[in-house]
Write a protein that holds these residues in place. Structure first.
Motif, PDB file in Angstrom:
ATOM      1  N   THR A 293     -23.721 -16.417  18.336  1.00 57.93           N
ATOM      2  CA  THR A 293     -22.292 -16.525  18.047  1.00 57.93           C
ATOM      3  C   THR A 293     -21.550 -17.399  19.046  1.00 57.93           C
ATOM      4  O   THR A 293     -20.412 -17.792  18.799  1.00 57.93           O
ATOM      5  CB  THR A 293     -21.640 -15.129  18.029  1.00 57.93           C
ATOM      6  OG1 THR A 293     -21.838 -14.494  19.304  1.00 57.93           O
ATOM      7  CG2 THR A 293     -22.244 -14.258  16.934  1.00 57.93           C
ATOM      8  N   GLY A 294     -22.205 -17.678  20.198  1.00 57.28           N
ATOM      9  CA  GLY A 294     -21.533 -18.473  21.220  1.00 57.28           C
ATOM     10  C   GLY A 294     -20.434 -17.720  21.930  1.00 57.28           C
ATOM     11  O   GLY A 294     -19.539 -18.324  22.524  1.00 57.28           O
ATOM     12  N   SER A 295     -20.495 -16.388  21.909  1.00 52.57           N
ATOM     13  CA  SER A 295     -19.463 -15.569  22.531  1.00 52.57           C
ATOM     14  C   SER A 295     -19.672 -15.517  24.038  1.00 52.57           C
ATOM     15  O   SER A 295     -20.810 -15.474  24.512  1.00 52.57           O
ATOM     16  CB  SER A 295     -19.502 -14.154  21.946  1.00 52.57           C
ATOM     17  OG  SER A 295     -18.625 -13.294  22.645  1.00 52.57           O
ATOM     18  N   PRO A 296     -18.597 -15.473  24.825  1.00 53.30           N
ATOM     19  CA  PRO A 296     -18.751 -15.381  26.280  1.00 53.30           C
ATOM     20  C   PRO A 296     -19.240 -14.013  26.741  1.00 53.30           C
ATOM     21  O   PRO A 296     -19.741 -13.881  27.853  1.00 53.30           O
ATOM     22  CB  PRO A 296     -17.336 -15.661  26.804  1.00 53.30           C
ATOM     23  CG  PRO A 296     -16.432 -15.288  25.670  1.00 53.30           C
ATOM     24  CD  PRO A 296     -17.181 -15.620  24.418  1.00 53.30           C
ATOM     25  N   GLY A 297     -19.105 -12.998  25.917  1.00 50.27           N
ATOM     26  CA  GLY A 297     -19.556 -11.651  26.262  1.00 50.27           C
ATOM     27  C   GLY A 297     -20.250 -11.011  25.080  1.00 50.27           C
ATOM     28  O   GLY A 297     -20.310 -11.574  23.978  1.00 50.27           O
ATOM     29  N   VAL A 298     -20.805  -9.818  25.308  1.00 47.85           N
ATOM     30  CA  VAL A 298     -21.493  -9.125  24.216  1.00 47.85           C
ATOM     31  C   VAL A 298     -20.459  -8.563  23.237  1.00 47.85           C
ATOM     32  O   VAL A 298     -19.405  -8.080  23.638  1.00 47.85           O
ATOM     33  CB  VAL A 298     -22.386  -7.995  24.761  1.00 47.85           C
ATOM     34  CG1 VAL A 298     -23.530  -8.566  25.567  1.00 47.85           C
ATOM     35  CG2 VAL A 298     -21.589  -7.015  25.608  1.00 47.85           C
ATOM     36  N   GLY A 299     -20.778  -8.638  21.947  1.00 48.71           N
ATOM     37  CA  GLY A 299     -19.908  -8.114  20.912  1.00 48.71           C
ATOM     38  C   GLY A 299     -20.580  -6.974  20.175  1.00 48.71           C
ATOM     39  O   GLY A 299     -21.778  -7.024  19.896  1.00 48.71           O
ATOM     40  N   LEU A 300     -19.821  -5.949  19.839  1.00 52.88           N
ATOM     41  CA  LEU A 300     -20.399  -4.767  19.210  1.00 52.88           C
ATOM     42  C   LEU A 300     -20.831  -5.032  17.775  1.00 52.88           C
ATOM     43  O   LEU A 300     -21.917  -4.618  17.357  1.00 52.88           O
ATOM     44  CB  LEU A 300     -19.394  -3.611  19.251  1.00 52.88           C
ATOM     45  CG  LEU A 300     -18.968  -3.129  20.646  1.00 52.88           C
ATOM     46  CD1 LEU A 300     -17.999  -1.960  20.536  1.00 52.88           C
ATOM     47  CD2 LEU A 300     -20.179  -2.736  21.474  1.00 52.88           C
ATOM     48  N   ILE A 301     -20.006  -5.728  17.007  1.00 45.56           N
ATOM     49  CA  ILE A 301     -20.332  -5.963  15.591  1.00 45.56           C
ATOM     50  C   ILE A 301     -21.544  -6.884  15.470  1.00 45.56           C
ATOM     51  O   ILE A 301     -22.467  -6.622  14.694  1.00 45.56           O
ATOM     52  CB  ILE A 301     -19.119  -6.549  14.853  1.00 45.56           C
ATOM     53  CG1 ILE A 301     -17.965  -5.547  14.848  1.00 45.56           C
ATOM     54  CG2 ILE A 301     -19.496  -6.908  13.419  1.00 45.56           C
ATOM     55  CD1 ILE A 301     -16.695  -6.064  14.202  1.00 45.56           C
ATOM     56  N   SER A 302     -21.551  -7.958  16.229  1.00 45.11           N
ATOM     57  CA  SER A 302     -22.682  -8.883  16.165  1.00 45.11           C
ATOM     58  C   SER A 302     -23.959  -8.225  16.691  1.00 45.11           C
ATOM     59  O   SER A 302     -25.053  -8.459  16.164  1.00 45.11           O
ATOM     60  CB  SER A 302     -22.377 -10.147  16.978  1.00 45.11           C
ATOM     61  OG  SER A 302     -22.090  -9.833  18.333  1.00 45.11           O
ATOM     62  N   ALA A 303     -23.853  -7.368  17.711  1.00 46.64           N
ATOM     63  CA  ALA A 303     -25.024  -6.663  18.230  1.00 46.64           C
ATOM     64  C   ALA A 303     -25.564  -5.688  17.190  1.00 46.64           C
ATOM     65  O   ALA A 303     -26.784  -5.534  17.044  1.00 46.64           O
ATOM     66  CB  ALA A 303     -24.665  -5.914  19.506  1.00 46.64           C
ATOM     67  N   ALA A 304     -24.664  -5.027  16.455  1.00 46.34           N
ATOM     68  CA  ALA A 304     -25.102  -4.113  15.395  1.00 46.34           C
ATOM     69  C   ALA A 304     -25.845  -4.865  14.302  1.00 46.34           C
ATOM     70  O   ALA A 304     -26.906  -4.423  13.827  1.00 46.34           O
ATOM     71  CB  ALA A 304     -23.899  -3.374  14.818  1.00 46.34           C
ATOM     72  N   ALA A 305     -25.307  -6.003  13.889  1.00 42.72           N
ATOM     73  CA  ALA A 305     -25.951  -6.797  12.835  1.00 42.72           C
ATOM     74  C   ALA A 305     -27.306  -7.311  13.292  1.00 42.72           C
ATOM     75  O   ALA A 305     -28.299  -7.254  12.542  1.00 42.72           O
ATOM     76  CB  ALA A 305     -25.040  -7.961  12.437  1.00 42.72           C
ATOM     77  N   MET A 306     -27.389  -7.786  14.525  1.00 45.86           N
ATOM     78  CA  MET A 306     -28.657  -8.287  15.038  1.00 45.86           C
ATOM     79  C   MET A 306     -29.667  -7.158  15.208  1.00 45.86           C
ATOM     80  O   MET A 306     -30.863  -7.322  14.907  1.00 45.86           O
ATOM     81  CB  MET A 306     -28.423  -8.996  16.373  1.00 45.86           C
ATOM     82  CG  MET A 306     -29.695  -9.546  17.012  1.00 45.86           C
ATOM     83  SD  MET A 306     -30.585 -10.735  15.980  1.00 45.86           S
ATOM     84  CE  MET A 306     -29.480 -12.150  16.111  1.00 45.86           C
ATOM     85  N   GLY A 307     -29.218  -6.000  15.681  1.00 39.64           N
ATOM     86  CA  GLY A 307     -30.118  -4.865  15.832  1.00 39.64           C
ATOM     87  C   GLY A 307     -30.697  -4.415  14.502  1.00 39.64           C
ATOM     88  O   GLY A 307     -31.903  -4.134  14.399  1.00 39.64           O
ATOM     89  N   ALA A 308     -29.858  -4.356  13.464  1.00 36.89           N
ATOM     90  CA  ALA A 308     -30.342  -3.975  12.133  1.00 36.89           C
ATOM     91  C   ALA A 308     -31.349  -4.993  11.611  1.00 36.89           C
ATOM     92  O   ALA A 308     -32.392  -4.635  11.054  1.00 36.89           O
ATOM     93  CB  ALA A 308     -29.148  -3.853  11.177  1.00 36.89           C
ATOM     94  N   PHE A 309     -31.058  -6.265  11.823  1.00 41.43           N
ATOM     95  CA  PHE A 309     -31.956  -7.335  11.374  1.00 41.43           C
ATOM     96  C   PHE A 309     -33.292  -7.266  12.113  1.00 41.43           C
ATOM     97  O   PHE A 309     -34.366  -7.368  11.496  1.00 41.43           O
ATOM     98  CB  PHE A 309     -31.276  -8.687  11.614  1.00 41.43           C
ATOM     99  CG  PHE A 309     -32.163  -9.874  11.372  1.00 41.43           C
ATOM    100  CD1 PHE A 309     -32.417 -10.314  10.092  1.00 41.43           C
ATOM    101  CD2 PHE A 309     -32.743 -10.560  12.434  1.00 41.43           C
ATOM    102  CE1 PHE A 309     -33.240 -11.416   9.865  1.00 41.43           C
ATOM    103  CE2 PHE A 309     -33.562 -11.647  12.219  1.00 41.43           C
ATOM    104  CZ  PHE A 309     -33.812 -12.080  10.927  1.00 41.43           C
TER     105      PHE A 309
END
Length: 352
Positions: A293-309
């Motif tokens: 995502t190019g985010s400067p920090g960890v994001g909860l929604i993107s981490a959830a999506a990546m974890g599920a994947f």
């Protein structure tokens, strides 16, 4: 009155409406990445629903899901295989969010609950249930949740010194995890053989044999944790800025940190209670999502999506790599996660 925020995303801008009580910020790259992860997860789910001793074609899976096919394939897809797919997605999301929370709290990419040892605490609780209470799924699951929380409390108290330093939390967690590992090995050597086999299977981390009865508690806890995170609001990025900055912005650092700490432990404990300790998903998912995502920090929604994947993909690999022999999904995640951990350590050493 509502306002419009213009979010800079490089060559384009994504304009998001902001209400007085709620602000939503998203980059175009994040939206595209999350959409791609969701689409890939759906495609993998369709493939996984058709994989097994009795294969079902993807077109027939879609027909079953849309209610157009009521043959025996519907029993295979909806009753036998669907719980496993939903649990892979739910547990993967829970692991991803838990990893993102602890990496943000410790401000360290190694600050994952499986590195700190909270999932091993849940395994210790499950082993106690199997050895002393006679096992049983719900008894073992509840014991695993309590084990995870007791381990978290012990680590928190041992690491707290006028505040909670991230590096100290990781070191104390690793030490407590080593002690619990030795304790678990001693218990396995002392209990009867059939109980030791059950404990060893639980330790590997597996989604095999899970049914709808396990889907509902995991989904309920995930929904509860999501609601709690919404109530907390966007305090996690503020905590990453440091206690002084958080206090200046009106956030009580210790109170917010403790709330996020409890939610993260709840998520890792319910994941371990359902499927055993599945390693490295919580470690890798937030960092991979941040890079995509190019985010400067960890994001909860993107981490959830990546974890599920990641967990769904690992489970599909566990089913097909050595078919008809099925691997525990934990064996696949450990292999992939070990390679990622080596990469992460090399990257950290180059920065120093």
């Amino acid at each position: 009155m509502s306002q419009l925020d213009s979010v800079d995303v490089g060559y384009r801008q994504l304009v998001v409406r902001r209400e007085p009580a709620l602000a939503l910020r998203a980059s175009l790259r994040s939206v595209v990445t999350l959409s791609a992860l969701g689409a890939c997860a759906v495609l993998m789910a369709v493939v996984a629903l058709g994989v097994g001793e009795y294969p079902v074609s993807p077109s027939q899976v879609v027909a079953v899901l849309t209610g157009q096919d009521h043959s025996f394939a519907s029993v295979l897809v909806l009753q036998w295989r669907m719980p496993r797919i939903l649990l892979a997605l739910s547990i993967g999301a829970a692991l991803g969010v838990s990893g993102a929370i602890f990496q943000a709290l410790t401000r360290n990419p190694l600050g994952s609950p499986d590195v700190i040892g909270f999932d091993f605490g849940a395994y210790t609780g499950a082993l106690f249930s199997i050895a002393v209470l006679g096992g049983g799924y719900y008894t073992t699951a509840v014991s695993a949740v309590f084990g995870g929380f007791l381990t978290a409390v012990a680590v928190y108290l041992l690491a707290y010194r006028n505040g909670l330093a991230g590096f100290r939390l990781i070191i104390v967690g690793i030490a407590v995890s080593a002690v619990l590992s030795s304790l678990c090995q001693w218990i396995i050597l002392k209990i009867k053989l059939h109980k030791a086999i059950t404990a060893s299977i639980w330790q590997q981390g597996s989604l095999s044999g899970l049914e709808w009865a396990q889907v509902y508690p995991v989904a309920g806890v995930l929904a509860l944790a999501s609601a709690m995170l919404v109530v907390l609001g966007p305090k996690l990025p503020v905590l990453q800025m440091g206690d002084d900055a958080a206090g200046a912005l009106g956030v009580s650092p210790e109170r917010a940190r403790l709330a996020y700490f409890g939610i993260g432990v709840l998520l890792i404990a319910i994941a371990a209670a359902a499927a055993g300790p599945i390693s490295f998903v919580a470690l890798a998912a937030p960092q991979l999502a941040r890079r995509l995502t190019g985010s400067p920090g960890v994001g909860l929604i993107s981490a959830a999506a990546m974890g599920a994947f990641l967990l769904l993909g690992s489970d599909l690999a566990a089913l097909r790599l050595f078919a008809p022999t099925e691997l525990p999904v934990g064996a696949v995640t450990v292999t992939l996660g070990g390679l990622y951990l080596v990469y992460l350590l090399v990257l950290q050493s180059r920065r120093q």
